[in-house]
Design a protein around this motif. Sequence first.
Motif, PDB file in Angstrom:
ATOM      1  N   LYS A   1       0.800  -1.226   0.000  1.00 32.18           N
ATOM      2  CA  LYS A   1       0.000   0.000   0.000  1.00 32.18           C
ATOM      3  C   LYS A   1       0.833   1.277   0.000  1.00 32.18           C
ATOM      4  O   LYS A   1       0.372   2.304  -0.472  1.00 32.18           O
ATOM      5  N   ILE A   2       2.033   1.212   0.548  1.00 29.37           N
ATOM      6  CA  ILE A   2       2.812   2.435   0.716  1.00 29.37           C
ATOM      7  C   ILE A   2       3.972   2.504  -0.267  1.00 29.37           C
ATOM      8  O   ILE A   2       4.070   3.436  -1.060  1.00 29.37           O
ATOM      9  N   TYR A   3       4.859   1.510  -0.222  1.00 24.60           N
ATOM     10  CA  TYR A   3       6.071   1.571  -1.041  1.00 24.60           C
ATOM     11  C   TYR A   3       5.958   0.850  -2.381  1.00 24.60           C
ATOM     12  O   TYR A   3       6.752   1.108  -3.273  1.00 24.60           O
ATOM     13  N   HIS A   4       5.025  -0.069  -2.511  1.00 29.50           N
ATOM     14  CA  HIS A   4       4.910  -0.866  -3.734  1.00 29.50           C
ATOM     15  C   HIS A   4       6.262  -1.504  -4.065  1.00 29.50           C
ATOM     16  O   HIS A   4       6.821  -1.300  -5.136  1.00 29.50           O
ATOM     17  N   CYS A   5       6.747  -2.261  -3.081  1.00 28.05           N
ATOM     18  CA  CYS A   5       8.069  -2.860  -3.213  1.00 28.05           C
ATOM     19  C   CYS A   5       8.034  -4.312  -2.735  1.00 28.05           C
ATOM     20  O   CYS A   5       7.018  -4.781  -2.233  1.00 28.05           O
ATOM     21  N   THR A   6       9.155  -4.988  -2.889  1.00 23.72           N
ATOM     22  CA  THR A   6       9.274  -6.353  -2.398  1.00 23.72           C
ATOM     23  C   THR A   6       9.694  -6.326  -0.920  1.00 23.72           C
ATOM     24  O   THR A   6      10.217  -5.309  -0.437  1.00 23.72           O
ATOM     25  N   PRO A   7       9.490  -7.431  -0.211  1.00 22.40           N
ATOM     26  CA  PRO A   7       9.945  -7.482   1.180  1.00 22.40           C
ATOM     27  C   PRO A   7      11.449  -7.228   1.322  1.00 22.40           C
ATOM     28  O   PRO A   7      11.889  -6.585   2.279  1.00 22.40           O
ATOM     29  N   ASP A   8      12.240  -7.708   0.377  1.00 17.60           N
ATOM     30  CA  ASP A   8      13.688  -7.460   0.436  1.00 17.60           C
ATOM     31  C   ASP A   8      13.993  -5.968   0.321  1.00 17.60           C
ATOM     32  O   ASP A   8      14.873  -5.455   1.013  1.00 17.60           O
ATOM     33  N   GLN A   9      13.285  -5.282  -0.538  1.00 14.80           N
ATOM     34  CA  GLN A   9      13.481  -3.841  -0.670  1.00 14.80           C
ATOM     35  C   GLN A   9      13.036  -3.121   0.597  1.00 14.80           C
ATOM     36  O   GLN A   9      13.675  -2.161   1.020  1.00 14.80           O
ATOM     37  N   LEU A  10      11.972  -3.592   1.205  1.00 15.55           N
ATOM     38  CA  LEU A  10      11.501  -3.004   2.458  1.00 15.55           C
ATOM     39  C   LEU A  10      12.549  -3.166   3.555  1.00 15.55           C
ATOM     40  O   LEU A  10      12.803  -2.237   4.319  1.00 15.55           O
ATOM     41  N   ASP A  11      13.168  -4.332   3.622  1.00 13.07           N
ATOM     42  CA  ASP A  11      14.189  -4.583   4.641  1.00 13.07           C
ATOM     43  C   ASP A  11      15.363  -3.617   4.532  1.00 13.07           C
ATOM     44  O   ASP A  11      16.027  -3.336   5.529  1.00 13.07           O
ATOM     45  N   ALA A  12      15.590  -3.097   3.337  1.00 15.99           N
ATOM     46  CA  ALA A  12      16.702  -2.171   3.127  1.00 15.99           C
ATOM     47  C   ALA A  12      16.373  -0.749   3.597  1.00 15.99           C
ATOM     48  O   ALA A  12      17.268   0.089   3.702  1.00 15.99           O
ATOM     49  N   GLN A  13      15.108  -0.487   3.899  1.00 15.91           N
ATOM     50  CA  GLN A  13      14.695   0.851   4.321  1.00 15.91           C
ATOM     51  C   GLN A  13      15.015   1.099   5.794  1.00 15.91           C
ATOM     52  O   GLN A  13      15.080   0.167   6.591  1.00 15.91           O
ATOM     53  N   ASN A  14      15.141   2.355   6.148  1.00 13.93           N
ATOM     54  CA  ASN A  14      15.365   2.759   7.529  1.00 13.93           C
ATOM     55  C   ASN A  14      14.097   2.481   8.339  1.00 13.93           C
ATOM     56  O   ASN A  14      13.011   2.947   7.977  1.00 13.93           O
ATOM     57  N   ALA A  15      14.221   1.740   9.435  1.00 12.88           N
ATOM     58  CA  ALA A  15      13.064   1.337  10.237  1.00 12.88           C
ATOM     59  C   ALA A  15      12.319   2.529  10.829  1.00 12.88           C
ATOM     60  O   ALA A  15      11.086   2.517  10.902  1.00 12.88           O
ATOM     61  N   LEU A  16      13.028   3.570  11.241  1.00 14.21           N
ATOM     62  CA  LEU A  16      12.357   4.746  11.812  1.00 14.21           C
ATOM     63  C   LEU A  16      11.489   5.448  10.777  1.00 14.21           C
ATOM     64  O   LEU A  16      10.372   5.880  11.081  1.00 14.21           O
ATOM     65  N   ILE A  17      11.989   5.531   9.565  1.00 11.62           N
ATOM     66  CA  ILE A  17      11.235   6.177   8.489  1.00 11.62           C
ATOM     67  C   ILE A  17      10.027   5.335   8.099  1.00 11.62           C
ATOM     68  O   ILE A  17       8.931   5.870   7.907  1.00 11.62           O
ATOM     69  N   THR A  18      10.197   4.016   7.992  1.00 13.38           N
ATOM     70  CA  THR A  18       9.059   3.178   7.631  1.00 13.38           C
ATOM     71  C   THR A  18       7.986   3.223   8.720  1.00 13.38           C
ATOM     72  O   THR A  18       6.792   3.226   8.412  1.00 13.38           O
ATOM     73  N   ASP A  19       8.390   3.286   9.982  1.00 20.04           N
ATOM     74  CA  ASP A  19       7.412   3.417  11.065  1.00 20.04           C
ATOM     75  C   ASP A  19       6.638   4.731  10.939  1.00 20.04           C
ATOM     76  O   ASP A  19       5.423   4.758  11.137  1.00 20.04           O
ATOM     77  N   LEU A  20       7.329   5.786  10.602  1.00 23.00           N
ATOM     78  CA  LEU A  20       6.682   7.086  10.419  1.00 23.00           C
ATOM     79  C   LEU A  20       5.705   7.048   9.248  1.00 23.00           C
ATOM     80  O   LEU A  20       4.563   7.509   9.361  1.00 23.00           O
TER      81      LEU A  20
END
Length: 66
Positions: free
Chosen positions: A28-47
């Motif tokens: 719904k938000i990033y339109h990405c794969t789980p691997d791509q999500l894992d590469a994101q900063n956790a604080l930013i994804t929480d926000l």
Amino acid sequence: MRQFRDWQFTKGAIDPPQEYLDYVLCSKIYHCTPDQLDAQNALITDLHLEFWTVEQAAASKKKRMT
């Protein structure tokens, strides 16, 4: 899936399972794969997830009012 169904049953009284949050972030938000999500900063994804949650609540409230 059991944790997700338990969360649905409580209508949000407990925190959703992390797997569901990852699904929302990916689909719904990033339109990405789980691997791509894992590469994101956790604080930013929480926000971003918090922003999305607030938007969904506002849309639900607006829908109920019409």
